[in-house]
Design a protein around this motif. Structure first.
Motif, PDB file in Angstrom:
ATOM      1  N   UNK A  41       2.578 -53.254 -10.767  1.00  0.00           N
ATOM      2  CA  UNK A  41       2.328 -54.541 -11.430  1.00  0.00           C
ATOM      3  C   UNK A  41       1.304 -54.354 -12.549  1.00  0.00           C
ATOM      4  N   UNK A  42       1.668 -54.817 -13.731  1.00  0.00           N
ATOM      5  CA  UNK A  42       0.758 -54.827 -14.881  1.00  0.00           C
ATOM      6  C   UNK A  42       0.325 -56.269 -15.130  1.00  0.00           C
ATOM      7  N   UNK A  43      -0.980 -56.506 -15.056  1.00  0.00           N
ATOM      8  CA  UNK A  43      -1.518 -57.843 -15.304  1.00  0.00           C
ATOM      9  C   UNK A  43      -2.230 -57.864 -16.655  1.00  0.00           C
ATOM     10  N   UNK A  44      -1.721 -58.670 -17.557  1.00  0.00           N
ATOM     11  CA  UNK A  44      -2.322 -58.820 -18.887  1.00  0.00           C
ATOM     12  C   UNK A  44      -2.841 -60.254 -18.994  1.00  0.00           C
ATOM     13  N   UNK A  65       0.549 -62.063 -19.111  1.00  0.00           N
ATOM     14  CA  UNK A  65       1.458 -62.332 -17.993  1.00  0.00           C
ATOM     15  C   UNK A  65       1.371 -61.255 -16.927  1.00  0.00           C
ATOM     16  N   UNK A  66       2.222 -61.406 -15.885  1.00  0.00           N
ATOM     17  CA  UNK A  66       2.307 -60.446 -14.785  1.00  0.00           C
ATOM     18  C   UNK A  66       3.654 -59.741 -14.885  1.00  0.00           C
ATOM     19  N   UNK A  67       3.613 -58.423 -15.135  1.00  0.00           N
ATOM     20  CA  UNK A  67       4.833 -57.679 -15.429  1.00  0.00           C
ATOM     21  C   UNK A  67       5.073 -56.613 -14.357  1.00  0.00           C
ATOM     22  N   UNK A  73      11.905 -53.297 -17.829  1.00  0.00           N
ATOM     23  CA  UNK A  73      10.756 -53.852 -18.553  1.00  0.00           C
ATOM     24  C   UNK A  73      10.097 -52.824 -19.469  1.00  0.00           C
ATOM     25  N   UNK A  74      10.514 -51.572 -19.368  1.00  0.00           N
ATOM     26  CA  UNK A  74       9.960 -50.504 -20.215  1.00  0.00           C
ATOM     27  C   UNK A  74      11.100 -49.833 -21.003  1.00  0.00           C
ATOM     28  N   UNK A  75      11.817 -50.579 -21.832  1.00  0.00           N
ATOM     29  CA  UNK A  75      12.993 -50.007 -22.501  1.00  0.00           C
ATOM     30  C   UNK A  75      12.651 -48.867 -23.465  1.00  0.00           C
TER      31      UNK A  75
END
Length: 346
Positions: A41-44, A65-67, A73-75
């Motif tokens: 989880x990446x929290x920005x 957001x929370x990714x 999600x990392x194209x």
């Protein structure tokens, strides 16, 4: 890699940045030798942006957001690493966080006077002071042009460069505004807007957005300010030399009064000023006669009448100043007498 090394290696499943202070523009997440867990989880946060970098190449950028980190999600990163769409293993990547908060009260000012062209005075050297505010707008560009591989990059490190941008465009802003120097103080908002418009492209070029520019003060160097004050004084007086002498006398009287209270050489000062007044009045009469000569044939010009001689006026002022210093006359009484005496010089 042995079994022990595999067990020892830690997988990161949460990436976030909690800013501990002000002024940090870019911060690299401390990866060490760790890998990012697939599905981490990446929290920005609202005032941040995050950038993934693979072997020096900028990949994906994430907004607030929370990714969940997957190949979907990392194209760009997926493409750079040639992952299959079903790839689900831990991976390595550098991650930078950028603060998009407004960096306020960034002060700027001219250490040396800046020469500009003015329509009233020709070439003028002026000083200007103010502040500005900006934010990181394009993290890709900022990473490429400014912060690079630094673990931390602060606003303080960028301060000198940004001040330079502002100072080098002051002349452009004055020219574009068309505001004479004497009117700049009354049009600071307009001048600041012109300066912002001239400087903003320089900020954009390095990934920043210049939000505001304010102008707090515009002034001339001391030696030029004295000349300007004299010119303003003469402009207020015009061609009436008699009034000019009154103006000069009125400017000098407070100094005489102070010297009288301190027991200074007021008599000598008064004599000097009296002689100056006499000479000034002689010049005034000559100039007035010269100016009125073309009309002399039509109507005779009466010579100005002086009710009191300058030395008599100054002697009286000396006595009044002494009385004021001793407390016999009040400030209002002294000022009233001074005005009355000055009228008799005309």
């Amino acid at each position: 890699m042995g079994l022990f090394d595999f067990i020892k290696k830690q997988f990161i499943d949460v990436l976030e940045w909690t800013e501990s202070g002000d002024g940090v523009l870019a911060w690299r997440y401390p990866m060490a030798d760790n890998e990012i867990q697939n599905g981490a989880v990446l929290t920005v946060r609202e005032s941040q942006l995050a950038v993934f970098v693979n072997e020096g190449q900028i990949a994906d950028v994430f907004g607030p957001g929370r990714h969940t980190l997957t190949t979907q999600t990392l194209p760009i990163l997926t493409n750079l690493k040639n992952w299959d769409k079903l790839f689900a293993s831990p991976f390595k990547s550098d991650v930078w966080f950028f603060s998009t908060r407004l960096q306020t009260d960034q002060r700027w000012g001219t250490q040396q006077p800046v020469t500009i062209r003015d329509k009233d005075f020709g070439m003028v050297r002026l000083r200007a002071f103010g502040n500005s505010a900006y934010r990181v707008a394009d993290p890709r560009l900022f990473l490429k042009e400014i912060s690079g591989t630094r673990e931390v990059y602060t606003a303080a490190e960028l301060d000198g460069q940004l001040r330079g941008f502002l100072l080098q465009h002051i002349s452009d802003a004055v020219a574009q505004s068309g505001i004479p120097f004497l009117d700049l103080a009354a049009n600071q908002t307009e001048f600041a807007a012109q300066l912002k418009a001239a400087v903003a492209p320089e900020f954009t070029r390095i990934g920043l957005s210049l939000e505001t520019v304010t102008l707090q003060n515009v002034s001339l160097p001391e030696e030029l300010q004295k000349i300007l004050d004299q010119k303003i004084g003469m402009g207020m007086i015009g061609q009436n030399m008699g009034q000019f002498m009154q103006y000069q006398t009125g400017q000098a009287i407070p100094t005489f009064a102070e010297n009288a209270g301190q027991g200074g050489g007021l008599a000598g000062d008064a004599m000097g000023l009296g002689a100056g007044l006499a000479m000034g009045q002689t010049m005034a009469q000559a100039m007035q006669q010269g100016l009125q000569a073309p009309a002399a044939a039509a109507a005779p010009v009466a010579a100005p009448i002086v009710a009191m001689k300058p030395d008599e006026v100054m002697a009286t002022l000396e006595k009044l100043a002494d009385l004021k210093a001793k407390g016999i006359l009040t400030e209002d009484e002294f000022s009233a007498k001074k005005t009355e005496l000055l009228k008799k010089l005309v």
